[in-house]
Design a protein around this motif. Structure first.
Motif, PDB file in Angstrom:
ATOM      1  N   GLN A  34       0.842  -1.023   0.083  1.00  0.00           N
ATOM      2  CA  GLN A  34      -0.099  -0.246   0.356  1.00  0.00           C
ATOM      3  C   GLN A  34       1.053   1.321   0.219  1.00  0.00           C
ATOM      4  N   HIS A  35       1.589   0.854   0.766  1.00  0.00           N
ATOM      5  CA  HIS A  35       2.773   2.563   0.857  1.00  0.00           C
ATOM      6  C   HIS A  35       4.286   2.328   0.962  1.00  0.00           C
ATOM      7  N   CYS A  36       4.273   1.732  -0.607  1.00  0.00           N
ATOM      8  CA  CYS A  36       6.161   1.852  -1.292  1.00  0.00           C
ATOM      9  C   CYS A  36       5.802   1.447  -2.397  1.00  0.00           C
ATOM     10  N   ALA A  37       5.177   0.143  -2.655  1.00  0.00           N
ATOM     11  CA  ALA A  37       4.885  -0.523  -3.889  1.00  0.00           C
ATOM     12  C   ALA A  37       4.481   0.745  -5.464  1.00  0.00           C
ATOM     13  N   THR A  38       3.927   1.752  -4.972  1.00  0.00           N
ATOM     14  CA  THR A  38       2.714   2.433  -5.913  1.00  0.00           C
ATOM     15  C   THR A  38       4.457   2.735  -6.156  1.00  0.00           C
ATOM     16  N   CYS A  39       5.615   3.893  -5.690  1.00  0.00           N
ATOM     17  CA  CYS A  39       6.445   3.954  -6.494  1.00  0.00           C
ATOM     18  C   CYS A  39       7.915   2.893  -6.781  1.00  0.00           C
ATOM     19  N   HIS A  40       7.873   1.946  -5.795  1.00  0.00           N
ATOM     20  CA  HIS A  40       8.887   0.988  -6.352  1.00  0.00           C
ATOM     21  C   HIS A  40       8.642   0.049  -6.865  1.00  0.00           C
ATOM     22  N   ARG A  41       8.853   0.472  -8.265  1.00  0.00           N
ATOM     23  CA  ARG A  41       8.581  -0.800  -9.011  1.00  0.00           C
ATOM     24  C   ARG A  41       8.844  -0.256  -9.986  1.00  0.00           C
ATOM     25  N   ARG A  70      11.220   8.587   9.404  1.00  0.00           N
ATOM     26  CA  ARG A  70       9.999   9.326   8.100  1.00  0.00           C
ATOM     27  C   ARG A  70      10.511   9.327   7.158  1.00  0.00           C
ATOM     28  N   TYR A  71      11.965   8.910   6.460  1.00  0.00           N
ATOM     29  CA  TYR A  71      11.932   9.867   5.020  1.00  0.00           C
ATOM     30  C   TYR A  71      11.395   8.764   4.209  1.00  0.00           C
ATOM     31  N   MET A  72      11.165   8.000   4.692  1.00  0.00           N
ATOM     32  CA  MET A  72      10.224   6.850   3.730  1.00  0.00           C
ATOM     33  C   MET A  72       8.603   6.020   4.198  1.00  0.00           C
ATOM     34  N   PRO A  73       7.440   6.427   3.780  1.00  0.00           N
ATOM     35  CA  PRO A  73       7.456   6.667   3.083  1.00  0.00           C
ATOM     36  C   PRO A  73       7.728   8.191   2.398  1.00  0.00           C
TER      37      PRO A  73
HETATM   38  C1  HEC Z   1       6.291   8.458  -3.513  1.00  0.00           C
HETATM   39  C2  HEC Z   1       6.976   8.112  -4.288  1.00  0.00           C
HETATM   40  C3  HEC Z   1       8.103   6.722  -2.890  1.00  0.00           C
HETATM   41  C4  HEC Z   1       6.951   5.929  -2.132  1.00  0.00           C
HETATM   42  C5  HEC Z   1       5.639   5.677  -1.957  1.00  0.00           C
HETATM   43  C6  HEC Z   1       8.408   5.376  -1.316  1.00  0.00           C
HETATM   44  N1  HEC Z   1       8.948   5.100  -2.058  1.00  0.00           N
HETATM   45 FE1  HEC Z   1      11.401   4.973  -1.117  1.00  0.00          FE
HETATM   46  N2  HEC Z   1      12.225   6.290  -2.710  1.00  0.00           N
HETATM   47  C7  HEC Z   1      11.382   6.891  -3.568  1.00  0.00           C
HETATM   48  C8  HEC Z   1      12.509   7.691  -4.325  1.00  0.00           C
HETATM   49  C9  HEC Z   1      12.753   8.477  -5.677  1.00  0.00           C
HETATM   50  C10 HEC Z   1      13.723   6.894  -3.752  1.00  0.00           C
HETATM   51  C11 HEC Z   1      15.182   8.025  -4.170  1.00  0.00           C
HETATM   52  C12 HEC Z   1      15.318   8.893  -4.053  1.00  0.00           C
HETATM   53  C13 HEC Z   1      16.082   9.413  -2.425  1.00  0.00           C
HETATM   54  O1  HEC Z   1      16.520   8.445  -1.959  1.00  0.00           O
HETATM   55  O2  HEC Z   1      15.521  10.301  -1.992  1.00  0.00           O
HETATM   56  C14 HEC Z   1      13.177   6.422  -2.882  1.00  0.00           C
HETATM   57  C15 HEC Z   1      14.380   5.325  -2.146  1.00  0.00           C
HETATM   58  C16 HEC Z   1      13.716   5.085  -1.526  1.00  0.00           C
HETATM   59  C17 HEC Z   1      15.248   3.897  -0.303  1.00  0.00           C
HETATM   60  C18 HEC Z   1      16.634   4.166  -0.730  1.00  0.00           C
HETATM   61  C19 HEC Z   1      16.963   5.750   0.475  1.00  0.00           C
HETATM   62  C20 HEC Z   1      18.752   5.898   0.357  1.00  0.00           C
HETATM   63  O3  HEC Z   1      19.021   6.823   1.106  1.00  0.00           O
HETATM   64  O4  HEC Z   1      19.535   5.039  -1.144  1.00  0.00           O
HETATM   65  C21 HEC Z   1      14.749   3.380   0.644  1.00  0.00           C
HETATM   66  C22 HEC Z   1      14.973   1.925   1.671  1.00  0.00           C
HETATM   67  C23 HEC Z   1      13.478   3.327   0.370  1.00  0.00           C
HETATM   68  N3  HEC Z   1      13.115   4.396  -0.685  1.00  0.00           N
HETATM   69  C24 HEC Z   1      12.558   2.549   1.351  1.00  0.00           C
HETATM   70  C25 HEC Z   1      10.986   3.130   0.241  1.00  0.00           C
HETATM   71  C26 HEC Z   1       9.931   2.140   1.319  1.00  0.00           C
HETATM   72  C27 HEC Z   1      10.327   1.127   2.922  1.00  0.00           C
HETATM   73  C28 HEC Z   1       8.662   2.519   1.449  1.00  0.00           C
HETATM   74  C29 HEC Z   1       7.112   2.703   1.812  1.00  0.00           C
HETATM   75  C30 HEC Z   1       7.157   2.651   3.276  1.00  0.00           C
HETATM   76  C31 HEC Z   1       9.199   3.929   0.641  1.00  0.00           C
HETATM   77  N4  HEC Z   1      10.027   4.078   0.148  1.00  0.00           N
HETATM   78  C32 HEC Z   1       7.791   4.082  -0.577  1.00  0.00           C
HETATM   79  C33 HEC Z   1       9.783   7.140  -3.800  1.00  0.00           C
HETATM   80  C34 HEC Z   1       9.355   6.835  -2.871  1.00  0.00           C
END
Ligand code: HEC
Length: 588
Positions: A34-41, A70-73
């Motif tokens: 729900q929270h990650c795969a929308t962007c991570h695919r 809380r950097y991600m999502p």
């Molecule tokens: C809105 C889109 C989006 C969502 C939703 C998202 N991500 Fe990301 N994520 C990114 C992008 C774009 C990057 C690469 C740029 C950056 O690190 O700022 C990234 C980077 C990362 C990284 C690598 C960071 C690093 O320092 O190398 C991890 C691990 C990660 N995401 C995990 C997650 C997880 C776990 C979730 C869900 C809980 C999530 N992301 C949800 C867009 C997203």
């Protein structure tokens, strides 16, 4: 006593949840889907897929760390300060669960527990659009260097007025395009910025030219990675007329190799016309945005009193690198505070539009406020200047901004944006007594309300600020006409067309003013020029015909019967519905 009891209960709860053991299949997969795969695919913005157990397990410690911080999502607003429809914030319990799962060895669990993986469309998210438009030219993004802000212009080929219920942006490679916003450009302001037609133009922010009142851009048209396009509800679709441009403002990031970026947009139309008219209200005080080097907490504020009952549908806070704590709130007439948004740690990379789950009702007299705090110290890791230097408002990445945009929908029926705009422009004059645009818009509003007497000093004030502005001359001329000061109006219109010979509107006004002064030959000259520029302008033909009838009447008084008849005939050929011309020709 009671508080102590609660905190002990909370401790017990967290202790018991710690004892619980978590599996990917049962507990973690639903969060990731729900929270990650929308962007991570594949094909999306995330740097790697996060869908399968292997994907997640490989980066489990990093995932635990980034969800804790809380950097991600990416989700900037603080919980409890505004209830947003598409919130992508993990609950504290979810964050703890991920960390515990990783600490317990990141086990898979039972296959039977695993939910079906999410299904995503790689094509248009809303299905085939009614119209697809591609940018005229690709932009060559260099391999390296700082972020680039580039604007693409689209002219949708439509043959009649359409109502747009959704617009989907396909930016090209999503790892290059960080976010994008569309501005509807009806005055072709964007084209004037291009070096050659179709080339696009640089610039971080778009401010649509709006010298006269045109509040049509009442919608946020924003794209961010992982987001589905927003579909406007019935009655809120926006107007797109033939010839209108859409300007797509993109934030691009070099990837390490040279790239071609060529976005396309898909438009979804509806036959249900617009019946509700929201307006984008901007709080700002850029004029006060001069942040001394080293300042750790520099604050910019603005407060605006709503002149009518309204709902806030969405909010878009915007600052550059030095923005830190961004707050927006409303103070209701009874003194209570309603939070609109609070962002405790701003990161412009993740800026977006936030839509409320339910419209936020604000009664007339509510004061909406912004309090933006900036950190221009060396300790701010995002500070582009090391050592820090004085930073002021501007459109470059190293300048600052502080805007809180609200999408405001007046409650009363009909189009009430004029009232809102008037209050906004008056507020603007309080902040900036020498603001040209505010004087112009207020002058045009007064004139439209048949209050030409009050429009005269507004237009005069605008002209004191920009004496060479043709629009301001035209406005003053029109105000003079409204109060019967025709000779002075003629002087203003003449100056307007001298400043801008292709200013058809001013020529038309000049023609009318000459006609009112019985200066027929000069009037005819101006009308002819108007029709040369716009051969099918119905209003110009009508006015021209009216003037010719009056001219004919004047000739008749002098006994010039055949010359008069010639004018009536000309009038009728311009405007076959001109009854006066018809009657005079029949009574000969
Ligand atoms: C809105 C889109 C989006 C969502 C939703 C998202 N991500 Fe990301 N994520 C990114 C992008 C774009 C990057 C690469 C740029 C950056 O690190 O700022 C990234 C980077 C990362 C990284 C690598 C960071 C690093 O320092 O190398 C991890 C691990 C990660 N995401 C995990 C997650 C997880 C776990 C979730 C869900 C809980 C999530 N992301 C949800 C867009 C997203």
């Amino acid at each position: 006593m009671r508080a102590a009891w609660i905190s002990i209960a909370a401790l017990l709860l967290s202790a018991s949840s710690r004892a619980q053991s978590f599996t990917f299949a049962r507990d973690i997969a639903p969060i990731i889907y729900q929270h990650c795969a929308t962007c991570h695919r594949a094909g999306e913005a995330g740097p790697f897929p996060l869908v399968s157990y292997e994907d997640v397990k490989r980066r489990a410690p990093l995932i635990a760390k980034l969800t804790r911080s809380r950097y991600m999502p990416p989700w900037l607003p603080e919980a409890g300060y505004g209830d947003f429809a598409d919130s992508n914030r993990l609950t504290d319990a979810q964050v703890r669960m991920i960390s515990d799962w990783v600490a317990q060895g990141a086990k898979f669990g039972n296959l039977a527990d695993l939910p079906a993986p999410p299904r995503f469309t790689s094509g248009w998210q809303l299905g085939p659009p009614d119209l697809i438009v591609e940018a005229k030219q690709a932009f060559a993004l260099p391999a390296a260097g700082t972020d680039v802000y580039w604007n693409f212009i689209f002219t949708p080929p439509i043959d009649r007025l359409r109502y747009v219920r959704a617009v989907e942006v396909r930016p090209g490679d999503k790892r290059l395009v960080h976010h994008a916003a569309i501005v509807v450009d009806r005055s072709h302001w964007g084209r004037e910025q291009e070096k050659s037609p179709g080339a696009g133009f640089p610039g971080m922010e778009l401010t649509n030219r709006r010298s006269v009142f045109d509040p049509d851009d009442g919608h946020f048209l924003f794209w961010k990675p992982g987001g589905a396009p927003y579909v406007e509800p019935d009655g809120l679709a926006w107007r797109l007329a033939p010839g209108d441009d859409l300007v797509l403002n993109t934030h691009l990031r070099p990837s390490g190799k040279p790239e071609q970026v060529r976005p396309s947009i898909g438009l979804y139309f509806t036959d249900k016309p617009q019946t509700r008219y929201p307006m984008l209200v901007q709080l700002e005080h850029d004029g006060a945005l001069n942040i001394p080097p080293g300042a750790r907490d520099f604050m910019v504020s603005d407060d605006f009193k709503l002149p009518l009952d309204a709902d806030v549908l969405a909010v878009y806070p915007h600052a550059h690198y030095l923005g830190k704590v961004l707050e927006g709130y409303a103070t209701l007439p009874d003194g209570k505070r309603k939070w609109l948004i609070r962002i405790p740690d701003w990161d412009q990379n993740w800026q977006t539009v936030y839509r409320y789950k339910d419209p936020v009702f604000l009664p007339k007299g509510t004061v909406v406020s912004m309090r933006f705090h900036y950190d221009n110290s060396a300790a701010n890791v995002r500070n582009p200047n090391q050592p820090p230097k004085l930073v002021s408002a501007g459109n470059h990445a190293t300048d600052e901004m502080g805007h809180l945009w609200l999408q405001v929908l007046p409650r009363a029926a009909g189009d009430r944006r004029v009232e809102l705009d008037e209050a906004l422009m008056k507020h603007r004059l309080e902040k900036y007594p020498d603001d040209f645009r505010a004087h112009m818009i207020l002058g045009a509003l007064l004139l439209a309300r048949a209050n030409a007497g009050a429009a005269v000093p507004m237009a005069e004030a605008a002209l004191r600020i920009q004496p060479k502005d043709a629009e301001a001359r035209n406005l003053l001329g029109s105000a003079f006409m409204g109060v019967g000061r025709v000779p002075e109006a003629i002087v203003q219109f003449q100056q307007a067309v001298a400043l801008r010979p292709d200013f058809v509107n001013a020529r038309f006004n000049l023609g009318n003013a000459f006609a009112r002064s019985n200066r027929w030959q000069e009037a005819i000259g101006e009308y002819n020029r108007v029709l040369a520029a716009y051969p099918n302008d119905g209003l110009a033909k009508q006015k021209f015909a009216q003037a010719l009838v009056q001219y004919g009447d004047a000739l008749l008084k002098d006994g010039k019967r055949s010359e008069a008849a010639a004018q009536y005939g000309k009038a009728l050929s311009l405007d076959p519905k001109n009854e006066a011309a018809k009657a005079r020709l029949q009574n000969r």
